[in-house]
Write a protein that holds these residues in place. Structure first.
Motif, PDB file in Angstrom:
ATOM      1  N   LEU A 111       0.811  -1.221   0.000  1.00 61.31           N
ATOM      2  CA  LEU A 111       0.000   0.000   0.000  1.00 61.31           C
ATOM      3  C   LEU A 111       0.842   1.267   0.000  1.00 61.31           C
ATOM      4  CD1 LEU A 111      -2.984  -0.794   2.411  1.00 61.31           C
ATOM      5  CD2 LEU A 111      -2.858  -1.012  -0.067  1.00 61.31           C
ATOM      6  N   GLY A 112       2.156   1.106   0.120  1.00 64.06           N
ATOM      7  CA  GLY A 112       3.027   2.277   0.065  1.00 64.06           C
ATOM      8  C   GLY A 112       3.680   2.663   1.368  1.00 64.06           C
ATOM      9  N   PHE A 113       3.472   1.893   2.421  1.00 64.12           N
ATOM     10  CA  PHE A 113       4.127   2.189   3.694  1.00 64.12           C
ATOM     11  C   PHE A 113       5.607   1.818   3.631  1.00 64.12           C
ATOM     12  CE2 PHE A 113      -0.224   1.888   5.406  1.00 64.12           C
ATOM     13  CZ  PHE A 113      -0.240   3.006   6.239  1.00 64.12           C
ATOM     14  N   SER A 114       6.421   2.576   4.333  1.00 65.80           N
ATOM     15  CA  SER A 114       7.799   2.195   4.625  1.00 65.80           C
ATOM     16  C   SER A 114       7.754   1.520   5.992  1.00 65.80           C
ATOM     17  CB  SER A 114       8.697   3.430   4.666  1.00 65.80           C
ATOM     18  OG  SER A 114      10.005   3.083   5.073  1.00 65.80           O
ATOM     19  N   VAL A 115       8.106   0.228   6.039  1.00 60.78           N
ATOM     20  CA  VAL A 115       7.808  -0.592   7.211  1.00 60.78           C
ATOM     21  C   VAL A 115       9.080  -1.051   7.923  1.00 60.78           C
ATOM     22  CG1 VAL A 115       6.592  -2.641   8.050  1.00 60.78           C
ATOM     23  CG2 VAL A 115       5.728  -1.428   6.041  1.00 60.78           C
ATOM     24  N   ILE A 116       9.094  -0.823   9.237  1.00 62.22           N
ATOM     25  CA  ILE A 116      10.093  -1.422  10.113  1.00 62.22           C
ATOM     26  C   ILE A 116       9.390  -2.567  10.841  1.00 62.22           C
ATOM     27  CG2 ILE A 116      11.658  -1.094  12.071  1.00 62.22           C
ATOM     28  CD1 ILE A 116      11.654   1.911  11.392  1.00 62.22           C
ATOM     29  N   PRO A 117       9.636  -3.809  10.472  1.00 64.40           N
ATOM     30  CA  PRO A 117       8.920  -4.910  11.113  1.00 64.40           C
ATOM     31  C   PRO A 117       9.518  -5.257  12.479  1.00 64.40           C
ATOM     32  CG  PRO A 117      10.341  -5.750   9.383  1.00 64.40           C
ATOM     33  CD  PRO A 117      10.503  -4.259   9.374  1.00 64.40           C
ATOM     34  N   HIS A 118       8.644  -5.438  13.447  1.00 60.63           N
ATOM     35  CA  HIS A 118       9.075  -5.899  14.769  1.00 60.63           C
ATOM     36  C   HIS A 118       8.308  -7.176  15.082  1.00 60.63           C
ATOM     37  CE1 HIS A 118      10.670  -5.544  18.899  1.00 60.63           C
ATOM     38  NE2 HIS A 118       9.546  -6.177  19.212  1.00 60.63           N
ATOM     39  N   ILE A 119       9.020  -8.303  15.073  1.00 57.14           N
ATOM     40  CA  ILE A 119       8.375  -9.602  15.297  1.00 57.14           C
ATOM     41  C   ILE A 119       8.219  -9.857  16.783  1.00 57.14           C
ATOM     42  CG2 ILE A 119       8.619 -12.095  15.006  1.00 57.14           C
ATOM     43  CD1 ILE A 119      10.139 -11.542  12.421  1.00 57.14           C
ATOM     44  N   GLU A 120       7.000 -10.104  17.198  1.00 57.02           N
ATOM     45  CA  GLU A 120       6.719 -10.453  18.591  1.00 57.02           C
ATOM     46  C   GLU A 120       6.600 -11.965  18.691  1.00 57.02           C
ATOM     47  OE1 GLU A 120       6.448  -9.638  22.481  1.00 57.02           O
ATOM     48  OE2 GLU A 120       6.694  -8.109  20.926  1.00 57.02           O
ATOM     49  N   PRO A 121       7.455 -12.625  19.485  1.00 55.56           N
ATOM     50  CA  PRO A 121       7.397 -14.095  19.566  1.00 55.56           C
ATOM     51  C   PRO A 121       6.065 -14.584  20.113  1.00 55.56           C
ATOM     52  CG  PRO A 121       9.418 -13.222  20.562  1.00 55.56           C
ATOM     53  CD  PRO A 121       8.525 -12.052  20.316  1.00 55.56           C
ATOM     54  N   LEU A 122       5.642 -15.732  19.647  1.00 56.62           N
ATOM     55  CA  LEU A 122       4.465 -16.365  20.226  1.00 56.62           C
ATOM     56  C   LEU A 122       4.776 -16.775  21.663  1.00 56.62           C
ATOM     57  CD1 LEU A 122       3.414 -18.697  17.263  1.00 56.62           C
ATOM     58  CD2 LEU A 122       2.179 -16.674  18.047  1.00 56.62           C
ATOM     59  N   PRO A 123       3.773 -16.774  22.534  1.00 55.03           N
ATOM     60  CA  PRO A 123       4.008 -17.222  23.916  1.00 55.03           C
ATOM     61  C   PRO A 123       4.543 -18.652  23.941  1.00 55.03           C
ATOM     62  CG  PRO A 123       1.857 -16.176  23.716  1.00 55.03           C
ATOM     63  CD  PRO A 123       2.384 -16.335  22.323  1.00 55.03           C
ATOM     64  N   THR A 124       5.357 -18.947  24.924  1.00 52.99           N
ATOM     65  CA  THR A 124       5.934 -20.298  25.039  1.00 52.99           C
ATOM     66  C   THR A 124       4.853 -21.353  25.230  1.00 52.99           C
ATOM     67  OG1 THR A 124       6.256 -19.931  27.418  1.00 52.99           O
ATOM     68  CG2 THR A 124       8.121 -19.453  25.954  1.00 52.99           C
ATOM     69  N   GLU A 125       3.689 -20.933  25.727  1.00 53.57           N
ATOM     70  CA  GLU A 125       2.598 -21.881  25.957  1.00 53.57           C
ATOM     71  C   GLU A 125       1.954 -22.378  24.663  1.00 53.57           C
ATOM     72  OE1 GLU A 125       2.771 -18.891  27.271  1.00 53.57           O
ATOM     73  OE2 GLU A 125       3.140 -19.216  29.417  1.00 53.57           O
ATOM     74  N   VAL A 126       2.217 -21.710  23.548  1.00 54.06           N
ATOM     75  CA  VAL A 126       1.686 -22.156  22.260  1.00 54.06           C
ATOM     76  C   VAL A 126       2.461 -23.388  21.832  1.00 54.06           C
ATOM     77  CG1 VAL A 126       1.245 -21.543  19.857  1.00 54.06           C
ATOM     78  CG2 VAL A 126       1.064 -19.797  21.628  1.00 54.06           C
ATOM     79  N   ASP A 127       1.788 -24.521  21.742  1.00 56.21           N
ATOM     80  CA  ASP A 127       2.504 -25.764  21.467  1.00 56.21           C
ATOM     81  C   ASP A 127       2.868 -25.887  19.986  1.00 56.21           C
ATOM     82  OD1 ASP A 127       0.252 -26.783  20.049  1.00 56.21           O
ATOM     83  OD2 ASP A 127      -0.594 -27.619  21.881  1.00 56.21           O
ATOM     84  N   SER A 128       3.654 -26.915  19.685  1.00 61.10           N
ATOM     85  CA  SER A 128       4.168 -27.079  18.324  1.00 61.10           C
ATOM     86  C   SER A 128       3.043 -27.291  17.315  1.00 61.10           C
ATOM     87  CB  SER A 128       5.145 -28.252  18.264  1.00 61.10           C
ATOM     88  OG  SER A 128       4.521 -29.460  18.636  1.00 61.10           O
ATOM     89  N   GLY A 129       1.967 -27.986  17.720  1.00 63.27           N
ATOM     90  CA  GLY A 129       0.859 -28.209  16.803  1.00 63.27           C
ATOM     91  C   GLY A 129       0.198 -26.910  16.386  1.00 63.27           C
ATOM     92  N   GLU A 130      -0.052 -26.031  17.351  1.00 64.81           N
ATOM     93  CA  GLU A 130      -0.661 -24.740  17.031  1.00 64.81           C
ATOM     94  C   GLU A 130       0.277 -23.882  16.190  1.00 64.81           C
ATOM     95  OE1 GLU A 130      -3.535 -23.533  20.649  1.00 64.81           O
ATOM     96  OE2 GLU A 130      -1.503 -24.065  21.251  1.00 64.81           O
ATOM     97  N   ARG A 131       1.573 -23.946  16.480  1.00 68.85           N
ATOM     98  CA  ARG A 131       2.545 -23.193  15.681  1.00 68.85           C
ATOM     99  C   ARG A 131       2.545 -23.681  14.229  1.00 68.85           C
ATOM    100  NH1 ARG A 131       6.480 -20.441  18.969  1.00 68.85           N
ATOM    101  NH2 ARG A 131       5.940 -20.752  21.160  1.00 68.85           N
ATOM    102  N   SER A 132       2.471 -25.006  14.058  1.00 64.73           N
ATOM    103  CA  SER A 132       2.441 -25.570  12.703  1.00 64.73           C
ATOM    104  C   SER A 132       1.213 -25.098  11.943  1.00 64.73           C
ATOM    105  CB  SER A 132       2.444 -27.100  12.776  1.00 64.73           C
ATOM    106  OG  SER A 132       3.664 -27.592  13.264  1.00 64.73           O
ATOM    107  N   LEU A 133       0.053 -25.146  12.605  1.00 65.20           N
ATOM    108  CA  LEU A 133      -1.195 -24.783  11.930  1.00 65.20           C
ATOM    109  C   LEU A 133      -1.248 -23.286  11.630  1.00 65.20           C
ATOM    110  CD1 LEU A 133      -3.630 -27.077  13.934  1.00 65.20           C
ATOM    111  CD2 LEU A 133      -2.830 -27.398  11.585  1.00 65.20           C
ATOM    112  N   LEU A 134      -0.702 -22.474  12.521  1.00 64.83           N
ATOM    113  CA  LEU A 134      -0.618 -21.044  12.238  1.00 64.83           C
ATOM    114  C   LEU A 134       0.291 -20.792  11.037  1.00 64.83           C
ATOM    115  CD1 LEU A 134      -0.320 -19.559  15.849  1.00 64.83           C
ATOM    116  CD2 LEU A 134      -2.204 -19.169  14.243  1.00 64.83           C
TER     117      LEU A 134
END
Length: 274
Positions: free
Chosen positions: A196-219
């Motif tokens: 859309l034309g934005f100049s973007v500085i991305p800041h990645i926020e980690p998923l909580p440690t409680e999110v298990d591997s299955g949910e991470r895979s599906l996301l």
């Protein structure tokens, strides 16, 4: 006709992918369904096809459990982030925080408040009404001014979040943004905002440690599907920052200021925050 198909696809695709996500997030339900398929295949198929059908059903079951394991989740998520540049720590015109529901959202709102305190930007655009209330409360607790904060309340998809940001910020010439969202979502969000034309500085926020591997895979899988669909719909077409005001004018009718954005004072009244 093509525009109609795009509109219908854009409306129903997010709902479908979230329904599939929640269904596949239940291992007991999926395993039972695949076992039923295997039994039906064994009973109903002709003898010469029986072994083949049962083998296919078992293979699907094994593949499903592999997808839920860290062996799939870790590389699938890492690949999504490998294309995203790191946060440079620079200041920006605004901080934009994308929404996630429930506990998957992690600490993104605390991170945004920390950035305001550090002076990276005083302009805050928070996606979601309740999320805006959360941030307002955090700003008050830390004696930080919320006067330049807005909450976008007419958004449900990444595309709408980017367009609402264009409507709120682009018309004011605020094109350099710090974009905060979680690990699997960042690539699609970053490309959409850039488109859309934005100049973007991305800041990645980690998923909580409680999110298990299955949910991470599906996301992660949902994001790969989203990348394909957004690319097919032309939502990653690069624009220059100079075109952002034009984009803002185009989407303004879809995101009127009096209905789709809430100021800090309006949020304070809505949540009765003193």
């Amino acid at each position: 006709m093509l525009e109609l198909l795009r509109s219908v696809f854009g409306l129903y695709w997010p709902k479908l992918t979230w329904k599939l996500y929640y269904w596949f997030s239940n291992p007991k339900k999926v395993t039972l369904a695949l076992l039923v398929v295997a039994v039906v295949a064994m009973v109903a198929s002709k003898p010469k096809y029986r072994r083949r059908m049962v083998s296919a059903s078992v293979a699907l079951l094994v593949a499903y459990w592999f997808v839920l394991s860290p062996l799939f989740a870790v590389p699938a998520t890492a690949l999504l982030t490998s294309f995203v540049p790191p946060d440079t720590g620079e200041s920006a015109d605004a901080i934009v925080v994308l929404a996630r529901t429930g506990w998957i959202q992690g600490d993104r709102y605390d991170t945004a408040v920390d950035m305001v305190a550090e002076g990276r930007s005083s302009n805050l655009l928070i996606m979601g009404r309740s999320q805006g209330g959360t941030v307002l409360k955090a700003l008050d607790e830390r004696n930080l001014s919320p006067n330049l904060m807005l909450s976008a309340v007419c958004v449900r998809t990444t595309k709408q979040e980017a367009e609402s940001a264009a409507a709120a910020l682009g018309a004011k010439g605020l094109n350099r943004v710090i974009l905060i969202t979680d690990t699997p979502h960042m690539l699609r969000a970053w490309l959409t905002f850039k488109g859309l034309g934005f100049s973007v500085i991305p800041h990645i926020e980690p998923l909580p440690t409680e999110v298990d591997s299955g949910e991470r895979s599906l996301l992660a899988i949902r994001e790969y599907l989203g990348l394909v669909s957004y690319a097919g719909l032309g939502r990653f077409q690069g624009e220059s920052p100079q075109t952002l005001p034009a984009v803002a004018r185009e989407v303004a009718k879809d995101f009127p200021a009096d209905r789709c954005f809430m100021t800090a004072e309006q949020l304070r009244q809505a949540f009765m925050l003193s």
